[in-house]
Scaffold this motif. Structure first.
Motif, PDB file in Angstrom:
ATOM      1  N   CYS A 104       0.903  -1.330  -0.023  1.00 39.94           N
ATOM      2  CA  CYS A 104      -0.201  -0.017   0.006  1.00 39.94           C
ATOM      3  C   CYS A 104       0.778   1.153   0.060  1.00 39.94           C
ATOM      4  CB  CYS A 104      -0.913  -0.063   1.158  1.00 39.94           C
ATOM      5  SG  CYS A 104      -0.361   0.208   2.787  1.00 39.94           S
ATOM      6  N   GLY A 105       2.143   1.196   0.547  1.00 43.55           N
ATOM      7  CA  GLY A 105       2.980   2.140   0.812  1.00 43.55           C
ATOM      8  C   GLY A 105       2.799   2.811   2.349  1.00 43.55           C
ATOM      9  N   ILE A 106       3.580   3.475   2.478  1.00 46.32           N
ATOM     10  CA  ILE A 106       3.821   4.114   4.185  1.00 46.32           C
ATOM     11  C   ILE A 106       2.769   5.075   4.225  1.00 46.32           C
ATOM     12  CG2 ILE A 106       5.497   5.081   5.618  1.00 46.32           C
ATOM     13  CD1 ILE A 106       7.748   3.689   4.102  1.00 46.32           C
ATOM     14  N   GLY A 107       2.146   5.228   5.331  1.00 45.86           N
ATOM     15  CA  GLY A 107       1.225   6.037   6.028  1.00 45.86           C
ATOM     16  C   GLY A 107      -0.208   5.669   5.863  1.00 45.86           C
ATOM     17  N   LYS A 108      -0.904   6.574   6.937  1.00 43.45           N
ATOM     18  CA  LYS A 108      -2.096   6.285   6.926  1.00 43.45           C
ATOM     19  C   LYS A 108      -3.205   6.537   5.625  1.00 43.45           C
ATOM     20  CE  LYS A 108      -3.090   9.069  10.400  1.00 43.45           C
ATOM     21  NZ  LYS A 108      -3.834   9.563  11.585  1.00 43.45           N
ATOM     22  N   VAL A 109      -2.924   7.449   5.139  1.00 50.56           N
ATOM     23  CA  VAL A 109      -3.696   7.519   3.743  1.00 50.56           C
ATOM     24  C   VAL A 109      -3.517   6.577   2.772  1.00 50.56           C
ATOM     25  CG1 VAL A 109      -3.861   9.174   2.025  1.00 50.56           C
ATOM     26  CG2 VAL A 109      -3.896  10.032   3.953  1.00 50.56           C
ATOM     27  N   ASN A 110      -2.369   6.050   2.599  1.00 47.54           N
ATOM     28  CA  ASN A 110      -1.916   4.889   1.818  1.00 47.54           C
ATOM     29  C   ASN A 110      -2.645   3.711   2.223  1.00 47.54           C
ATOM     30  OD1 ASN A 110      -0.267   6.167  -0.336  1.00 47.54           O
ATOM     31  ND2 ASN A 110       1.245   6.088   1.230  1.00 47.54           N
ATOM     32  N   GLY A 111      -2.607   3.468   3.613  1.00 48.59           N
ATOM     33  CA  GLY A 111      -3.341   2.155   3.971  1.00 48.59           C
ATOM     34  C   GLY A 111      -4.907   2.366   3.920  1.00 48.59           C
ATOM     35  N   ALA A 112      -5.358   3.653   4.018  1.00 46.47           N
ATOM     36  CA  ALA A 112      -6.867   3.431   3.995  1.00 46.47           C
ATOM     37  C   ALA A 112      -7.207   3.419   2.387  1.00 46.47           C
ATOM     38  CB  ALA A 112      -7.369   5.082   4.573  1.00 46.47           C
ATOM     39  N   ILE A 113      -6.513   4.103   1.545  1.00 48.53           N
ATOM     40  CA  ILE A 113      -6.843   3.734   0.072  1.00 48.53           C
ATOM     41  C   ILE A 113      -6.875   2.450  -0.260  1.00 48.53           C
ATOM     42  CG2 ILE A 113      -5.946   4.297  -2.357  1.00 48.53           C
ATOM     43  CD1 ILE A 113      -4.632   6.847  -1.247  1.00 48.53           C
ATOM     44  N   CYS A 114      -5.847   1.607   0.052  1.00 52.16           N
ATOM     45  CA  CYS A 114      -5.937   0.293  -0.451  1.00 52.16           C
ATOM     46  C   CYS A 114      -6.836  -0.601   0.370  1.00 52.16           C
ATOM     47  CB  CYS A 114      -4.492  -0.481  -0.219  1.00 52.16           C
ATOM     48  SG  CYS A 114      -3.331   0.139  -1.357  1.00 52.16           S
ATOM     49  N   ALA A 115      -7.156  -0.230   1.623  1.00 51.00           N
ATOM     50  CA  ALA A 115      -8.276  -0.875   2.452  1.00 51.00           C
ATOM     51  C   ALA A 115      -9.565  -0.844   1.657  1.00 51.00           C
ATOM     52  CB  ALA A 115      -8.422  -0.638   3.847  1.00 51.00           C
ATOM     53  N   THR A 116      -9.798   0.369   1.259  1.00 46.96           N
ATOM     54  CA  THR A 116     -10.917   0.728   0.787  1.00 46.96           C
ATOM     55  C   THR A 116     -11.344   0.045  -0.748  1.00 46.96           C
ATOM     56  OG1 THR A 116     -10.954   3.096   1.603  1.00 46.96           O
ATOM     57  CG2 THR A 116     -12.390   2.668  -0.311  1.00 46.96           C
ATOM     58  N   PHE A 117     -10.347   0.085  -1.577  1.00 47.91           N
ATOM     59  CA  PHE A 117     -10.160  -0.660  -2.640  1.00 47.91           C
ATOM     60  C   PHE A 117     -10.376  -2.095  -2.576  1.00 47.91           C
ATOM     61  CE2 PHE A 117      -7.496   2.856  -5.120  1.00 47.91           C
ATOM     62  CZ  PHE A 117      -8.689   3.017  -5.962  1.00 47.91           C
ATOM     63  N   MET A 118      -9.876  -2.752  -1.439  1.00 46.49           N
ATOM     64  CA  MET A 118      -9.934  -4.141  -1.149  1.00 46.49           C
ATOM     65  C   MET A 118     -11.558  -4.576  -0.979  1.00 46.49           C
ATOM     66  SD  MET A 118      -7.440  -6.135  -0.967  1.00 46.49           S
ATOM     67  CE  MET A 118      -5.613  -6.422  -0.677  1.00 46.49           C
ATOM     68  N   LYS A 119     -12.258  -3.530  -0.283  1.00 48.13           N
ATOM     69  CA  LYS A 119     -13.749  -3.702  -0.058  1.00 48.13           C
ATOM     70  C   LYS A 119     -14.486  -3.425  -1.359  1.00 48.13           C
ATOM     71  CE  LYS A 119     -17.622  -4.817   1.957  1.00 48.13           C
ATOM     72  NZ  LYS A 119     -17.950  -6.082   2.176  1.00 48.13           N
ATOM     73  N   SER A 120     -14.160  -2.213  -1.732  1.00 46.27           N
ATOM     74  CA  SER A 120     -15.305  -1.504  -2.896  1.00 46.27           C
ATOM     75  C   SER A 120     -14.970  -2.375  -4.216  1.00 46.27           C
ATOM     76  CB  SER A 120     -14.979  -0.063  -2.707  1.00 46.27           C
ATOM     77  OG  SER A 120     -13.665   0.302  -3.365  1.00 46.27           O
ATOM     78  N   HIS A 121     -13.729  -2.731  -4.579  1.00 42.61           N
ATOM     79  CA  HIS A 121     -13.592  -3.227  -5.679  1.00 42.61           C
ATOM     80  C   HIS A 121     -13.253  -4.593  -5.743  1.00 42.61           C
ATOM     81  CE1 HIS A 121     -11.847  -2.925  -9.915  1.00 42.61           C
ATOM     82  NE2 HIS A 121     -10.887  -3.795  -9.672  1.00 42.61           N
ATOM     83  N   PHE A 122     -12.585  -5.329  -4.914  1.00 44.00           N
ATOM     84  CA  PHE A 122     -12.468  -6.732  -4.964  1.00 44.00           C
ATOM     85  C   PHE A 122     -13.193  -7.334  -4.051  1.00 44.00           C
ATOM     86  CE2 PHE A 122      -8.201  -4.674  -6.142  1.00 44.00           C
ATOM     87  CZ  PHE A 122      -7.747  -5.165  -7.118  1.00 44.00           C
ATOM     88  N   ASN A 123     -13.993  -6.899  -3.217  1.00 49.28           N
ATOM     89  CA  ASN A 123     -15.025  -7.430  -2.515  1.00 49.28           C
ATOM     90  C   ASN A 123     -14.393  -8.463  -1.480  1.00 49.28           C
ATOM     91  OD1 ASN A 123     -17.885  -7.660  -1.492  1.00 49.28           O
ATOM     92  ND2 ASN A 123     -18.166  -9.061  -2.974  1.00 49.28           N
ATOM     93  N   VAL A 124     -13.481  -8.338  -0.790  1.00 42.87           N
ATOM     94  CA  VAL A 124     -12.874  -9.252   0.084  1.00 42.87           C
ATOM     95  C   VAL A 124     -13.770  -9.340   1.072  1.00 42.87           C
ATOM     96  CG1 VAL A 124     -10.487  -8.692  -0.808  1.00 42.87           C
ATOM     97  CG2 VAL A 124     -11.588  -7.576   1.307  1.00 42.87           C
ATOM     98  N   ASP A 125     -13.745 -10.530   1.759  1.00 40.96           N
ATOM     99  CA  ASP A 125     -14.392 -10.938   2.994  1.00 40.96           C
ATOM    100  C   ASP A 125     -13.998 -10.836   4.213  1.00 40.96           C
ATOM    101  OD1 ASP A 125     -16.839 -12.455   1.354  1.00 40.96           O
ATOM    102  OD2 ASP A 125     -15.071 -13.601   0.765  1.00 40.96           O
ATOM    103  N   MET A 126     -12.840 -10.495   4.323  1.00 37.17           N
ATOM    104  CA  MET A 126     -11.782 -10.080   5.309  1.00 37.17           C
ATOM    105  C   MET A 126     -10.479  -9.340   4.974  1.00 37.17           C
ATOM    106  SD  MET A 126     -10.854 -13.734   6.810  1.00 37.17           S
ATOM    107  CE  MET A 126     -12.377 -14.345   6.895  1.00 37.17           C
TER     108      MET A 126
END
Length: 231
Positions: A48-70
């Motif tokens: 994801c890259g370093i820092g809170k914004v980078n972490g939040a961006i990837c977590a959002t894509f994980m749910k909204s784009h890839f629809n992960v279950d966890m």
């Protein structure tokens, strides 16, 4: 079941990527998500890259784009609890953004105005599985369950360590986990953050970190594989 796995740096995901099968790369912006199989489970892996914004961006894509279950976040951290040593494992019970400060309006440090929660709790089942896997791999003395505190700061100060311990009862500190936890809370997505200690977040942190980051990442990989085998 599809499982998202995030690490902030290449060193934190390369070990996992090396044992994935049937890898397909999907790029979103300048992010590369790797879809494939690990321990017989369908996974999506990203640096994801370093820092809170980078972490939040990837977590959002994980749910909204890839629809992960966890979602699992793995990587390294600086120790805050003085009993925790380099190479130990911290499994988050909850996470707090230590650099969120609206105390001028009467809120506690870390508290986010107009949100019902700011101590973001990890999934209990994932936490228990991770703890069992870590203890089997490394021994009970090297595995901890406790609060992880996150902020956009690399901590290398004994005074700041003391502050993080006294104010937040933090076990370790890093730069992404609480933001990922914040996203997962918003989406009601089960998650867990696992950190291997690479330094003691003190005056020697800049020296310790490069030396131990690869070992710590290997330790995190061992636990992630154990979790996937149990799911």
């Amino acid at each position: 079941m599809r499982i998202g796995i995030i690490g902030a740096m290449n060193e934190e995901i390369i070990e996992l990527k090396s044992v994935m099968n049937n890898i397909e790369e999907e790029c979103i912006g300048n992010l590369s998500f790797f879809k494939g199989e690990l321990k017989g489970k369908e996974v999506v892996l990203v640096e994801c890259g370093i820092g809170k914004v980078n972490g939040a961006i990837c977590a959002t894509f994980m749910k909204s784009h890839f629809n992960v279950d966890m979602l699992l976040f793995t990587g390294v951290a600086g120790g805050v609890n003085p009993d925790i040593n380099i190479g130990d494992i911290v499994i988050a019970t909850d996470l707090v953004e230590h650099d969120f400060d609206t105390t001028a309006f009467g809120y506690e440090l870390g508290q986010i105005p107009r949100m019902a929660e700011y101590k973001f709790k990890t999934d209990e089942t994932l936490r228990d599985i991770a703890y069992d896997c870590a203890v089997k791999a490394f021994g009970e003395a090297k595995v901890w369950k406790g609060r992880i505190v996150s902020g956009d700061q690399f901590i290398a100060s004994p005074d700041k360590i003391k502050w993080l311990k006294e104010i937040f009862d933090g076990y370790c500190t890093e730069m992404e986990g609480a933001a990922v936890a914040h996203v997962c809370y918003t989406f009601n997505l089960p998650f867990l953050v696992i950190r291997a200690i690479s330094d003691k977040a003190d005056d020697d942190a800049k020296v310790d970190y490069p030396e131990f980051v690869k070992l710590a990442a290997k330790n995190s990989k061992t636990i992630i594989e154990g979790i996937l085998e149990r799911l």
